[in-house]
Each structure stands twice: as structure tokens, then as C-alpha cells.
Motif scaffolding. Structure first.
Motif, PDB file in Angstrom:
ATOM      1  N   GLY A 101      19.473  20.912   8.408  1.00 55.74           N
ATOM      2  CA  GLY A 101      18.086  21.341   8.534  1.00 55.74           C
ATOM      3  C   GLY A 101      17.519  21.911   7.242  1.00 55.74           C
ATOM      4  N   ASP A 102      18.383  22.580   6.452  1.00 59.98           N
ATOM      5  CA  ASP A 102      17.932  23.132   5.168  1.00 59.98           C
ATOM      6  C   ASP A 102      17.448  22.015   4.245  1.00 59.98           C
ATOM      7  OD1 ASP A 102      18.761  25.640   6.060  1.00 59.98           O
ATOM      8  OD2 ASP A 102      20.634  25.607   4.900  1.00 59.98           O
ATOM      9  N   LEU A 103      18.287  21.009   4.074  1.00 59.30           N
ATOM     10  CA  LEU A 103      17.952  19.899   3.181  1.00 59.30           C
ATOM     11  C   LEU A 103      16.805  19.069   3.743  1.00 59.30           C
ATOM     12  CD1 LEU A 103      18.502  18.299   0.623  1.00 59.30           C
ATOM     13  CD2 LEU A 103      20.292  17.068   1.854  1.00 59.30           C
ATOM     14  N   THR A 104      16.798  18.841   5.044  1.00 53.78           N
ATOM     15  CA  THR A 104      15.724  18.078   5.676  1.00 53.78           C
ATOM     16  C   THR A 104      14.381  18.778   5.476  1.00 53.78           C
ATOM     17  OG1 THR A 104      17.266  17.213   7.307  1.00 53.78           O
ATOM     18  CG2 THR A 104      14.933  17.075   7.854  1.00 53.78           C
ATOM     19  N   ALA A 105      14.357  20.087   5.603  1.00 53.44           N
ATOM     20  CA  ALA A 105      13.112  20.838   5.405  1.00 53.44           C
ATOM     21  C   ALA A 105      12.597  20.674   3.986  1.00 53.44           C
ATOM     22  CB  ALA A 105      13.336  22.309   5.721  1.00 53.44           C
ATOM     23  N   ILE A 106      13.484  20.746   3.016  1.00 50.75           N
ATOM     24  CA  ILE A 106      13.074  20.576   1.621  1.00 50.75           C
ATOM     25  C   ILE A 106      12.541  19.175   1.386  1.00 50.75           C
ATOM     26  CG2 ILE A 106      13.949  20.412  -0.747  1.00 50.75           C
ATOM     27  CD1 ILE A 106      15.819  22.753  -0.047  1.00 50.75           C
ATOM     28  N   LEU A 107      13.268  18.169   1.863  1.00 52.21           N
ATOM     29  CA  LEU A 107      12.878  16.774   1.596  1.00 52.21           C
ATOM     30  C   LEU A 107      11.598  16.357   2.317  1.00 52.21           C
ATOM     31  CD1 LEU A 107      16.411  15.126   1.632  1.00 52.21           C
ATOM     32  CD2 LEU A 107      14.955  15.555  -0.362  1.00 52.21           C
ATOM     33  N   THR A 108      11.371  16.886   3.518  1.00 54.03           N
ATOM     34  CA  THR A 108      10.154  16.501   4.240  1.00 54.03           C
ATOM     35  C   THR A 108       8.917  17.221   3.713  1.00 54.03           C
ATOM     36  OG1 THR A 108      10.651  18.125   5.969  1.00 54.03           O
ATOM     37  CG2 THR A 108      11.320  15.831   6.380  1.00 54.03           C
ATOM     38  N   ASN A 109       9.113  18.265   2.930  1.00 55.50           N
ATOM     39  CA  ASN A 109       7.989  18.977   2.337  1.00 55.50           C
ATOM     40  C   ASN A 109       7.742  18.611   0.878  1.00 55.50           C
ATOM     41  OD1 ASN A 109       7.007  20.659   4.514  1.00 55.50           O
ATOM     42  ND2 ASN A 109       9.007  21.648   4.414  1.00 55.50           N
ATOM     43  N   VAL A 110       8.452  17.623   0.380  1.00 53.06           N
ATOM     44  CA  VAL A 110       8.264  17.182  -1.002  1.00 53.06           C
ATOM     45  C   VAL A 110       6.873  16.574  -1.153  1.00 53.06           C
ATOM     46  CG1 VAL A 110       8.994  15.402  -2.644  1.00 53.06           C
ATOM     47  CG2 VAL A 110      10.690  16.808  -1.526  1.00 53.06           C
ATOM     48  N   GLN A 111       6.194  16.945  -2.236  1.00 54.65           N
ATOM     49  CA  GLN A 111       4.885  16.381  -2.536  1.00 54.65           C
ATOM     50  C   GLN A 111       5.054  15.068  -3.299  1.00 54.65           C
ATOM     51  OE1 GLN A 111       2.602  19.338  -4.649  1.00 54.65           O
ATOM     52  NE2 GLN A 111       3.345  20.964  -3.330  1.00 54.65           N
ATOM     53  N   ASP A 112       4.002  14.275  -3.315  1.00 46.11           N
ATOM     54  CA  ASP A 112       4.034  12.993  -4.010  1.00 46.11           C
ATOM     55  C   ASP A 112       4.351  13.194  -5.491  1.00 46.11           C
ATOM     56  OD1 ASP A 112       3.749  10.202  -4.195  1.00 46.11           O
ATOM     57  OD2 ASP A 112       1.671  10.413  -4.878  1.00 46.11           O
ATOM     58  N   LYS A 113       5.350  12.488  -5.993  1.00 45.65           N
ATOM     59  CA  LYS A 113       5.784  12.478  -7.398  1.00 45.65           C
ATOM     60  C   LYS A 113       6.387  13.799  -7.865  1.00 45.65           C
ATOM     61  CE  LYS A 113       2.114   9.227  -8.395  1.00 45.65           C
ATOM     62  NZ  LYS A 113       0.830   9.070  -9.036  1.00 45.65           N
ATOM     63  N   GLN A 114       6.672  14.688  -6.960  1.00 44.75           N
ATOM     64  CA  GLN A 114       7.228  15.999  -7.297  1.00 44.75           C
ATOM     65  C   GLN A 114       8.593  15.869  -7.957  1.00 44.75           C
ATOM     66  OE1 GLN A 114       7.240  18.882  -4.102  1.00 44.75           O
ATOM     67  NE2 GLN A 114       9.157  19.748  -4.791  1.00 44.75           N
ATOM     68  N   VAL A 115       8.916  16.820  -8.825  1.00 40.96           N
ATOM     69  CA  VAL A 115      10.253  16.921  -9.396  1.00 40.96           C
ATOM     70  C   VAL A 115      11.044  17.893  -8.531  1.00 40.96           C
ATOM     71  CG1 VAL A 115      11.609  17.722 -11.364  1.00 40.96           C
ATOM     72  CG2 VAL A 115       9.538  16.382 -11.752  1.00 40.96           C
TER      73      VAL A 115
END
Length: 188
Positions: A101-115
Motif C-alpha cells: 500500500g505504501d508503494l501503491t500510494a506513491i505510484l498512483t499519486n505520481v504527476q505527469d512526467k514527475q521525477v
């Protein structure tokens, strides 16, 4: 035994004592752009080409693997890349991610073209590595809901992002990708 009294440095330009007005400069010491980064000329040259290509295509920069001992500027380079691209920057660390869930939360909140910078990714749990690889390769997450025969899989698409992964130990992929000794520029 009496502790020695610090000598007063009033009027001196240089002093060994910490001054409160220096705090604002501490955060500004880290370079923000490639032209401000000292050393690593080959790495900077390769990154400049890659950044310009991504900008001209209007796409996220391809994923990058940075590795080496502490102090070479890997974390600094990751933030510089985000600044050069003019995109959001987020940093996390392999050991801090404990559950899916930790990693999923980070990845699903990534913005377009984000680093998205993963420090010490080699310490990420194997189950989380698989989730990360899926997101890096296909920009998709396979989320399993339930258990056993009634379990269902949902595919969640994530925004194209640039993953920067940091390894503290040397790995063979760098030699195959860039060739030569990656630290020769740093040593010279």
C-alpha cells in the motif's frame, strides 16, 4: 577542570562559530541546475542530451539508474534533473516502504512526467520490487483484491514518470549502458 571560554569574534569576517543568519544559505548550497554541478562531466553531458531530447519530445525522461558510494552527488543529480525538466520531484527510500500500500500510494499519486527518486532501491522488499518494475515498464499497477479463488485483479494506470533509482553498490548494468569506469571522471 574549567571549560575554556570561547573567544569573542566580534568584527571578524571569518569565525568558527555558527551564526543564525547562515541558516538560509545552507539550503542554497546544493546546485539546482547541471551548469552549477561541479565534476562528473561525462555524466552531465549524457544527462544534458537526455533532458533536451525528453523536452523536445514533450515526454517524461527515460528511467535512470544512478549508483556509487556516498558523496558523488546522486541525490543532487536527481533533483537537478527535475529542475532542468521543470517537473515535480518526489523522493523516497527503499527501506521506508514496508507494505504494498505504501508503494501503491506513491505510484498512483505520481504527476505527469514527475521525477520519482528511489534512494537505496536495492533494499526494497522483493514483493515491492515487482510492483515497481511493473510501473516502470508499463506505467500500470496490478492490484489484487481479495484472496484465493475469489481474488480479482484491477489494473490501474499511472502517469508517465521518470524513476531515478539509487544503488549504493556497483552493478554490471552501468558498464553495459555507458561503458568504462563511471568514477574515472570523478577521480580526475
Amino acid at each position: 577542570m574549567a571549560t575554556p571560554k570561547p573567544t569573542e569574534d566580534k568584527g571578524r569576517l571569518v569565525t568558527g562559530q555558527h551564526l543564525p543568519e547562515e541558516d538560509s544559505y545552507e539550503l542554497k548550497l546544493r546546485p539546482r541546475l547541471l551548469r552549477e554541478f561541479v565534476g562528473q562531466s561525462k555524466v552531465k553531458e549524457n544527462l544534458t542530451v537526455a533532458i533536451e531530447a525528453a523536452k523536445s519530445r514533450g515526454e517524461a525522461l527515460d528511467h535512470i539508474l544512478l549508483y556509487g558510494p556516498p558523496g558523488l552527488g546522486k541525490t543532487t543529480l536527481a533533483s537537478i534533473i527535475a529542475n532542468e525538466l521543470g517537473v515535480a520531484y518526489q523522493q523516497t527510500s527503499g527501506p521506508t516502504l514496508q507494505i504494498k500500500g505504501d508503494l501503491t500510494a506513491i505510484l498512483t499519486n505520481v504527476q505527469d512526467k514527475q521525477v520519482l527518486f528511489f534512494d537505496e532501491v536495492h533494499r526494497l522488499q522483493p514483493a515491492l520490487e515487482e510492483i515497481l518494475y511493473s510501473a516502470i515498464e508499463d506505467y500500470k499497477l496490478d492490484i489484487i483484491i481479495g484472496q484465493g479463488p475469489s481474488a480479482r485483479t484491477h489494473i490501474v494506470e499511472v502517469q508517465p514518470f521518470t524513476a531515478r533509482v539509487l544503488y549504493r553498490r556497483r552493478i554490471a548494468v552501468h558498464h553495459r549502458t555507458f561503458g568504462g569506469d563511471p568514477w574515472s571522471d570523478y577521480r580526475s
